[in-house]
Write a protein that holds these residues in place. Structure first.
Motif, short mmCIF file in Angstrom:
data_model
loop_
_atom_site.label_atom_id
_atom_site.label_comp_id
_atom_site.label_asym_id
_atom_site.label_seq_id
_atom_site.Cartn_x
_atom_site.Cartn_y
_atom_site.Cartn_z
N CYS A 94 13.20 -13.07 -0.49
CA CYS A 94 11.86 -12.47 -0.46
C CYS A 94 11.93 -10.98 -0.15
CB CYS A 94 10.98 -13.20 0.55
SG CYS A 94 10.53 -14.87 0.03
N ALA A 95 12.90 -10.56 0.66
CA ALA A 95 13.07 -9.14 0.91
C ALA A 95 13.50 -8.41 -0.36
CB ALA A 95 14.09 -8.92 2.03
N LEU A 96 14.33 -9.04 -1.17
CA LEU A 96 14.75 -8.43 -2.43
C LEU A 96 13.58 -8.31 -3.41
CD1 LEU A 96 18.23 -10.14 -2.93
CD2 LEU A 96 17.82 -7.71 -2.49
N TRP A 97 12.73 -9.32 -3.49
CA TRP A 97 11.54 -9.23 -4.33
C TRP A 97 10.66 -8.07 -3.87
CZ3 TRP A 97 10.35 -11.50 -8.82
CH2 TRP A 97 10.95 -12.72 -9.16
N ASP A 98 10.43 -7.99 -2.57
CA ASP A 98 9.56 -6.94 -2.02
C ASP A 98 10.16 -5.56 -2.26
OD1 ASP A 98 7.31 -5.96 -0.60
OD2 ASP A 98 8.43 -5.97 1.28
N LEU A 99 11.47 -5.45 -2.06
CA LEU A 99 12.13 -4.17 -2.30
C LEU A 99 11.99 -3.74 -3.75
CD1 LEU A 99 14.00 -1.89 -1.25
CD2 LEU A 99 15.95 -3.34 -1.95
N GLU A 100 12.17 -4.66 -4.68
CA GLU A 100 12.05 -4.31 -6.10
C GLU A 100 10.64 -3.86 -6.43
OE1 GLU A 100 12.78 -6.18 -10.57
OE2 GLU A 100 13.79 -7.07 -8.83
N ALA A 101 9.66 -4.54 -5.86
CA ALA A 101 8.27 -4.13 -6.11
C ALA A 101 8.01 -2.72 -5.60
CB ALA A 101 7.31 -5.12 -5.43
N LYS A 102 8.54 -2.41 -4.43
CA LYS A 102 8.34 -1.08 -3.86
C LYS A 102 9.07 -0.01 -4.67
CE LYS A 102 6.17 -2.47 0.04
NZ LYS A 102 6.08 -3.91 -0.16
N ARG A 103 10.29 -0.30 -5.08
CA ARG A 103 11.10 0.70 -5.78
C ARG A 103 10.63 0.94 -7.21
NH1 ARG A 103 16.78 -0.38 -6.53
NH2 ARG A 103 17.03 1.87 -6.76
N THR A 104 10.21 -0.11 -7.89
CA THR A 104 9.87 0.03 -9.32
C THR A 104 8.40 0.32 -9.55
OG1 THR A 104 9.40 -2.34 -9.58
CG2 THR A 104 11.70 -1.62 -9.89
N GLY A 105 7.57 0.05 -8.54
CA GLY A 105 6.14 0.22 -8.73
C GLY A 105 5.50 -0.94 -9.47
N HIS A 106 6.25 -2.03 -9.67
CA HIS A 106 5.73 -3.21 -10.35
C HIS A 106 5.55 -4.34 -9.34
CE1 HIS A 106 6.32 -1.29 -14.19
NE2 HIS A 106 7.62 -1.16 -13.98
N ALA A 107 4.34 -4.86 -9.23
CA ALA A 107 4.07 -5.94 -8.30
C ALA A 107 4.83 -7.21 -8.71
CB ALA A 107 2.58 -6.23 -8.23
N VAL A 108 5.08 -8.06 -7.72
CA VAL A 108 5.75 -9.34 -8.01
C VAL A 108 4.97 -10.13 -9.06
CG1 VAL A 108 6.35 -11.59 -7.01
CG2 VAL A 108 6.95 -9.49 -5.79
N THR A 109 3.65 -10.08 -8.99
CA THR A 109 2.83 -10.77 -9.99
C THR A 109 3.24 -10.36 -11.41
OG1 THR A 109 0.94 -10.91 -8.50
CG2 THR A 109 0.48 -11.04 -10.84
N THR A 110 3.47 -9.08 -11.61
CA THR A 110 3.88 -8.57 -12.93
C THR A 110 5.28 -9.06 -13.28
OG1 THR A 110 2.51 -6.60 -12.65
CG2 THR A 110 4.26 -6.49 -14.30
N MET A 111 6.18 -9.03 -12.29
CA MET A 111 7.56 -9.43 -12.55
C MET A 111 7.68 -10.89 -12.95
SD MET A 111 9.91 -7.44 -9.75
CE MET A 111 8.84 -7.26 -8.32
N ILE A 112 6.83 -11.76 -12.41
CA ILE A 112 6.91 -13.19 -12.72
C ILE A 112 5.90 -13.59 -13.80
CG2 ILE A 112 7.77 -13.71 -10.41
CD1 ILE A 112 5.02 -14.88 -9.76
N ASP A 113 5.13 -12.61 -14.30
CA ASP A 113 4.11 -12.87 -15.31
C ASP A 113 3.17 -13.97 -14.85
OD1 ASP A 113 2.75 -12.52 -17.70
OD2 ASP A 113 3.99 -13.95 -18.79
N GLY A 114 2.70 -13.83 -13.61
CA GLY A 114 1.81 -14.83 -13.04
C GLY A 114 0.47 -14.23 -12.68
N PRO A 115 -0.46 -15.09 -12.23
CA PRO A 115 -1.78 -14.60 -11.84
C PRO A 115 -1.72 -13.90 -10.48
CG PRO A 115 -1.62 -16.95 -11.45
CD PRO A 115 -0.35 -16.55 -12.13
N ASP A 116 -2.59 -12.94 -10.28
CA ASP A 116 -2.70 -12.30 -8.98
C ASP A 116 -3.20 -13.30 -7.95
OD1 ASP A 116 -1.95 -9.59 -9.54
OD2 ASP A 116 -3.86 -9.33 -10.58
N PRO A 117 -2.56 -13.36 -6.77
CA PRO A 117 -3.09 -14.23 -5.72
C PRO A 117 -4.52 -13.85 -5.37
CG PRO A 117 -0.86 -13.55 -5.19
CD PRO A 117 -1.29 -12.72 -6.38
N THR A 118 -5.36 -14.87 -5.27
CA THR A 118 -6.76 -14.67 -4.92
C THR A 118 -7.10 -15.58 -3.75
OG1 THR A 118 -7.44 -16.39 -6.49
CG2 THR A 118 -7.39 -14.12 -7.29
N SER A 119 -8.31 -15.45 -3.23
CA SER A 119 -8.77 -16.35 -2.17
C SER A 119 -8.76 -17.77 -2.70
CB SER A 119 -10.17 -15.96 -1.71
OG SER A 119 -10.16 -14.68 -1.12
#
Length: 329
Positions: A94-119
């Motif tokens: 999970c730290a690696l996922w978070d690091l990649e999102a921070k470094r690349t500017g691409h959210a995990v949602t984009t990387m996994i081609d999934g829906p944005d977490p909502t309520s």
């Protein structure tokens, strides 16, 4: 620039004891991993679980064992071969996922081609106590859309009746945490139907569940302790109707996604759940929750104090953490 990896033990006191068939918890002991590269910091959390032979010391030792590889650039795919599923691998992944999102500017949602977490509706838990005490606890959350009731083998019928008597409309999940046997599972079937129980979670010990392959339950049964990774699914699909995906069991979001997609491919129902943890465990699990039929991510709600910016709950509706908390630039 080179990476640096740090890991530490964090303890979060609970505001109320968390009592299940396996014991009582008064604090959440977690490991927190941070991976730093190019000025960006990725964070991940794992919850060592004694049921799986884990402890804080063991998990920190596992992290230390792969530090050189991670600092040398090992990615999430390589991590799968470096560590077994569990809390240590979860925290690093999970730290690696978070690091990649921070470094690349691409959210995990984009990387996994999934829906944005909502309520979303997420279970609020009633822990084991006397039927009267469980009814009082359930009355405080009776309007929540989803309630999970912890029971053991001693008095489950009275406990479940007491909760349903005050929580008339909530969808209910029953979780004996492996404390029942075959006789009790069979005898409880009519009552589970009467009380409109939606799901029975891991009623018998994982080592004693083979008989479920020939059992036709009146209420779907969900594998928890019996299922960890996608490699378990062929066996599980013959015995259960649903699987509980936990990142700590699977060993990270990477493996949890594989488990989730594998479960769906086999026609299994799915629940996303957690250990008693901080919101740093919940943020990545929300990506699995978006794919699930049931969500049980109330771990941080038991803490006297969560991490800043974490998830929030209002009446059993869980909302994602603040922007930038995890998995986003």
């Amino acid at each position: 620039m080179p990476r640096t990896l740090d890991a530490r033990h964090d303890r979060f006191a609970l505001h109320t004891p968390f009592r299940i068939a396996r014991g009582v918890k008064t604090a959440a002991d977690v490991i927190t991993v941070t991976i730093t590269q190019d000025g960006y910091v990725g964070r991940g959390e794992g919850v060592p679980y004694p049921r799986y032979g884990e402890s804080v010391a063991i998990s920190l030792g596992e992290v230390a064992r792969v530090r050189d590889a991670i600092e040398g650039g090992a990615d999430r795919a390589e991590l799968l071969g470096l560590l077994q599923p569990g809390a240590a691998r979860n925290a690093i992944d999970c730290a690696l996922w978070d690091l990649e999102a921070k470094r690349t500017g691409h959210a995990v949602t984009t990387m996994i081609d999934g829906p944005d977490p909502t309520s979303m509706a997420s279970a609020l838990t009633v822990v084991i106590d006397t039927p009267a005490a469980m009814a009082r606890a359930a009355a405080l959350i009776a309007t929540a859309p989803l309630i999970k009731v912890k029971v053991n083998h001693e008095n489950p019928a009275a406990q479940l009746r007491a909760v349903r008597a005050v929580a008339h409309n909530a969808t209910m999940i029953v979780d004996p945490n492996e404390s029942w046997d075959r006789t009790l599972v069979e005898s409880m079937q009519p009552l589970l139907v009467e009380l409109r129980i939606a799901l029975l979670e891991q009623p018998v010990p994982a080592k004693d569940d083979a008989w479920l392959a020939e059992f036709a339950p009146l209420v779907p049964i969900c594998a928890d302790e019996s299922v960890h990774t996608v490699d378990d699914l062929d066996r599980i699909a013959a015995r259960y109707q649903c699987v509980n995906v936990k990142l700590d069991k699977a060993g990270g979001l990477t493996a949890a996604l594989a488990l989730a997609h594998g479960a769906r491919a086999r026609g299994l129902g799915m629940m996303t759940s957690c250990m008693v943890s901080s919101s740093l465990s919940i943020a990545p699990a929300l990506h699995i929750a978006m794919l699930s039929d049931f969500v049980d991510l109330d771990g941080p709600l038991w803490l006297a104090e969560d991490r800043d910016g974490g998830v929030t709950d209002k009446g059993g509706i869980l909302s994602p953490p603040a922007p930038g908390f995890w998995g986003t630039p």
